[in-house]
Motif scaffolding. Sequence first.
Motif, short mmCIF file in Angstrom:
data_model
loop_
_atom_site.label_atom_id
_atom_site.label_comp_id
_atom_site.label_asym_id
_atom_site.label_seq_id
_atom_site.Cartn_x
_atom_site.Cartn_y
_atom_site.Cartn_z
N ASP A 51 0.83 -1.21 0.00
CA ASP A 51 0.00 0.00 0.00
C ASP A 51 0.86 1.26 0.00
OD1 ASP A 51 -2.30 -1.53 -0.02
OD2 ASP A 51 -2.68 -1.31 2.12
N ALA A 54 2.64 1.57 -3.42
CA ALA A 54 1.70 2.03 -4.45
C ALA A 54 1.43 3.53 -4.30
CB ALA A 54 0.40 1.23 -4.38
N GLU A 66 -5.43 3.82 -6.30
CA GLU A 66 -6.12 2.52 -6.32
C GLU A 66 -5.71 1.71 -7.54
OE1 GLU A 66 -10.34 2.69 -5.63
OE2 GLU A 66 -10.07 4.33 -4.19
N ARG A 69 -2.17 0.47 -6.95
CA ARG A 69 -2.17 -0.64 -6.00
C ARG A 69 -2.62 -1.93 -6.69
NH1 ARG A 69 -4.97 -3.84 -2.76
NH2 ARG A 69 -4.13 -4.33 -0.71
#
Length: 89
Positions: A51, A54, A66, A69
């Motif tokens: 996380d 990313a 998002e 990720r």
Amino acid sequence: MRVRPQPGVGVAVLEDGRLELTCADSGARFHCSAICTAMWIALYQQGGRPDDAAALLAEHWNLNPEYMRSDLILWIEELRHAGLLQVDA
């Protein structure tokens, strides 16, 4: 979740700056693209936390975090299935 190389995985820098991941035990080899090399480095810099890696890459590349990720998780699964990376809960 945290990820880390499987024991015995070697990382070599190729002449063009990309990475090659190898595992002597399984014979697995993976030549990283420039993007995958950046993802590997971001994971390393962020202590194996996808996380955080990313988020860092999304910020640098001006991408939706998002989506970044999702791409990173897909790549992690590819390396896991190749026996090069392990995922710790």
